[in-house]
Write an enzyme that holds these catalytic residues in place. Structure first.
Site, PDB file in Angstrom:
ATOM      1  CB  CYS A 114      -0.944   0.010   1.196  1.00 15.09           C
ATOM      2  SG  CYS A 114      -2.043  -1.404   1.205  1.00 15.09           S
ATOM      3  CG  HIS A 248      -3.277   3.512   2.011  1.00 13.17           C
ATOM      4  ND1 HIS A 248      -3.726   3.083   0.785  1.00 13.17           N
ATOM      5  CD2 HIS A 248      -3.330   2.427   2.839  1.00 13.17           C
ATOM      6  CE1 HIS A 248      -4.029   1.793   0.867  1.00 13.17           C
ATOM      7  NE2 HIS A 248      -3.806   1.379   2.095  1.00 13.17           N
ATOM      8  CG  ASN A 278      -6.726  -0.905   1.205  1.00 14.30           C
ATOM      9  OD1 ASN A 278      -5.975  -0.515   0.317  1.00 14.30           O
ATOM     10  ND2 ASN A 278      -6.282  -1.338   2.369  1.00 14.30           N
TER      11      ASN A 278
HETATM   12  O1  UT7 Z   1      -3.928  -1.084   3.541  1.00 18.58           O
HETATM   13  C1  UT7 Z   1      -3.103  -1.783   4.388  1.00 18.58           C
HETATM   14  C2  UT7 Z   1      -3.284  -1.358   5.756  1.00 18.58           C
HETATM   15  N1  UT7 Z   1      -4.504  -1.905   6.278  1.00 18.58           N
HETATM   16  C3  UT7 Z   1      -5.149  -1.243   7.192  1.00 18.58           C
HETATM   17  O2  UT7 Z   1      -4.769  -0.155   7.510  1.00 18.58           O
HETATM   18  C4  UT7 Z   1      -6.321  -1.922   7.841  1.00 18.58           C
HETATM   19  C5  UT7 Z   1      -6.199  -1.759   9.325  1.00 18.58           C
HETATM   20  N2  UT7 Z   1      -7.262  -2.415  10.092  1.00 18.58           N
HETATM   21  C6  UT7 Z   1      -8.553  -2.040  10.011  1.00 18.58           C
HETATM   22  O3  UT7 Z   1      -8.915  -1.212   9.216  1.00 18.58           O
HETATM   23  C7  UT7 Z   1      -9.500  -2.652  10.989  1.00 18.58           C
HETATM   24  O4  UT7 Z   1      -8.793  -3.359  11.984  1.00 18.58           O
HETATM   25  C8  UT7 Z   1     -10.553  -3.602  10.332  1.00 18.58           C
HETATM   26  C9  UT7 Z   1     -11.532  -2.790   9.518  1.00 18.58           C
HETATM   27  C10 UT7 Z   1      -9.854  -4.621   9.465  1.00 18.58           C
HETATM   28  C11 UT7 Z   1     -11.346  -4.338  11.408  1.00 18.58           C
HETATM   29  O5  UT7 Z   1     -11.968  -3.388  12.268  1.00 18.58           O
HETATM   30  P1  UT7 Z   1     -11.818  -3.545  13.850  1.00 18.58           P
HETATM   31  O6  UT7 Z   1     -12.641  -2.482  14.464  1.00 18.58           O
HETATM   32  O7  UT7 Z   1     -10.359  -3.558  14.170  1.00 18.58           O
HETATM   33  O8  UT7 Z   1     -12.494  -4.924  14.103  1.00 18.58           O
HETATM   34  P2  UT7 Z   1     -11.884  -6.227  14.799  1.00 18.58           P
HETATM   35  O9  UT7 Z   1     -10.943  -6.917  13.887  1.00 18.58           O
HETATM   36  O10 UT7 Z   1     -11.429  -5.849  16.175  1.00 18.58           O
HETATM   37  O11 UT7 Z   1     -13.190  -7.107  14.937  1.00 18.58           O
HETATM   38  C12 UT7 Z   1     -14.313  -6.708  15.741  1.00 18.58           C
HETATM   39  C13 UT7 Z   1     -15.433  -7.699  15.554  1.00 18.58           C
HETATM   40  C14 UT7 Z   1     -14.964  -9.159  15.681  1.00 18.58           C
HETATM   41  O12 UT7 Z   1     -15.977  -9.887  16.329  1.00 18.58           O
HETATM   42  P3  UT7 Z   1     -15.858 -10.236  17.902  1.00 18.58           P
HETATM   43  O13 UT7 Z   1     -14.589 -11.028  18.035  1.00 18.58           O
HETATM   44  O14 UT7 Z   1     -15.789  -8.905  18.600  1.00 18.58           O
HETATM   45  O15 UT7 Z   1     -17.090 -11.015  18.151  1.00 18.58           O
HETATM   46  C15 UT7 Z   1     -14.859  -9.600  14.250  1.00 18.58           C
HETATM   47  O16 UT7 Z   1     -15.042 -10.988  14.098  1.00 18.58           O
HETATM   48  O17 UT7 Z   1     -15.986  -7.571  14.246  1.00 18.58           O
HETATM   49  C16 UT7 Z   1     -16.012  -8.853  13.616  1.00 18.58           C
HETATM   50  N3  UT7 Z   1     -15.864  -8.671  12.179  1.00 18.58           N
HETATM   51  C17 UT7 Z   1     -16.892  -8.441  11.356  1.00 18.58           C
HETATM   52  N4  UT7 Z   1     -18.213  -8.343  11.588  1.00 18.58           N
HETATM   53  C18 UT7 Z   1     -19.013  -8.089  10.546  1.00 18.58           C
HETATM   54  C19 UT7 Z   1     -14.717  -8.661  11.447  1.00 18.58           C
HETATM   55  N5  UT7 Z   1     -15.009  -8.441  10.154  1.00 18.58           N
HETATM   56  C20 UT7 Z   1     -16.348  -8.302  10.077  1.00 18.58           C
HETATM   57  C21 UT7 Z   1     -17.234  -8.048   9.021  1.00 18.58           C
HETATM   58  N6  UT7 Z   1     -18.563  -7.945   9.300  1.00 18.58           N
HETATM   59  N7  UT7 Z   1     -16.819  -7.882   7.744  1.00 18.58           N
END
Ligand code: UT7
Length: 321
Positions: A114, A248, A278
């Protein structure tokens, strides 16, 4: 004063097919509400069979050439930032060179995921400043859909396909325009936070994206805050000298956090990820082209690029447009 490199023109390409959050919610256990609230993404473009990375890169470059009123003979080289080349080799850059009938000159790909576009811009800037070239096409192009596990809701909702291009050219006028500084970093110890679980040399397949999202998120917020501070220090400017932040486009919450760090209101931040998700190395030039074509970014304004991606790599560039 030494000559600088200026962005003479921009161009971009997005595939026809749009995949909305609601459509994805029919395939995996997710919802428009979750994706919008956690990321800011509403839709992404998905390339069809006739739209490999080289095609998207070529179309974006063609539009940048048209915008600059430049012909093939005016371009000395091509650098493409991509992590999704059509093949291991030849590079996407030589395919663009051939499709646009450019003259022989340097043409190669840069792989910094990225952060790739800022890396490529920095390399092109060095080549121009050392008189290796006068005018270079710098492109970010990605077919991220080729790396997606469509059953993995934690990644399939995030990424999209597209390409953006700029023509970078040598600028002799002493008017303050041009690239003022570039800042490139990587920390390979963090490579397991975001990677593909295959690769052409190990498995014969490209593999799928694996991401420890929360950890990447934390690192992104920290490194972006650090690097923008470094940019300001190096150039002896205050954050209020920045007219536009072109970040980004990975997650609106990361973008907002960087803007807050700079005390920059969101109406001076270019945000396009709601429309295309992204797109890795394509995201900054896609956002830039949008902001230039709609008249937001104007000649002479101070613009800051910043990005973080797999590797982890992170990078920033400051320029007077
Ligand atoms: O471009 C390269 C660089 N990449 C980035 O900068 C991405 C960086 N990371 C992020 O943008 C975020 O961490 C994400 C968008 C990927 C995830 O958001 P988050 O607020 O960090 O969520 P999380 O991974 O902590 O997950 C929270 C909850 C989990 O459920 P539990 O364990 O709390 O029950 C996940 O299983 O959300 C759940 N979850 C989803 N729920 C519905 C994860 N993906 C999804 C989804 N739909 N698509």
């Amino acid at each position: 004063m030494a000559a600088r490199s200026v962005i003479r023109s921009t161009g971009s390409y997005l595939p026809q097919r749009i995949l909305t959050n609601d459509e994805l919610a029919k395939q995996v256990d997710t919802s428009d509400e979750w994706i919008t609230q956690r990321t800011g993404i509403r839709a992404r473009h998905i390339a069809g069979d006739g739209e490999p990375t080289s095609f998207m890169a070529t179309e974006a470059a063609r539009r940048a050439l048209e915008a600059a009123n430049c012909g093939a003979a005016d371009i000395d080289g091509v650098i493409v930032a991509t992590t999704t080349p059509d093949r291991s080799f030849p590079s996407v850059a030589v395919q663009v060179q051939s499709a646009l009938k450019l003259k022989p000159g340097p043409a190669f790909d840069v792989q910094a995921v990225c952060s790739g576009f800022v890396y490529a811009l920095s390399v092109a800037n060095s080549m121009i400043q050392t008189n290796m070239a006068r005018r270079i096409l710098v492109i970010g192009a990605e077919k991220m859909s080729s790396l997606i596990d469509w059953n993995d809701r934690t990644t399939c909702v995030l990424f999209g396909d597209g390409a953006g291009a700029v023509i970078l050219e040598r600028h002799e006028d002493d008017d303050g325009r041009g690239i003022l500084s570039t800042h490139l970093y990587a920390n390979g110890d963090l490579r397991d936070l975001l990677y593909t679980d295959g690769g052409t040399c190990t498995t014969g397949t490209a593999g799928h994206i694996v991401m420890h999202g929360r950890e990447v998120f934390k690192n992104a917020v920290t490194y972006m805050a650090e690097i923008v501070e470094e940019v300001l220090d190096k150039n002896h400017i205050d954050a209020n000298a920045i007219d536009w932040l072109v970040p980004h486009q990975a997650n609106l919450r990361i973008i907002t956090s960087t803007a807050e760090k700079l005390n920059l209101p969101m109406d001076r931040v270019v945000v396009t990820l709601d429309r295309h998700g992204n797109t890795s190395a394509a995201s900054i030039p896609l956002a830039l082209d949008h902001a230039v074509r709609c008249g937001d970014i104007q000649r002479g304004q101070m613009v800051l690029f910043e990005a973080l991606g797999g590797g982890l790599t992170w990078a920033a560039a400051l320029l007077r447009f």
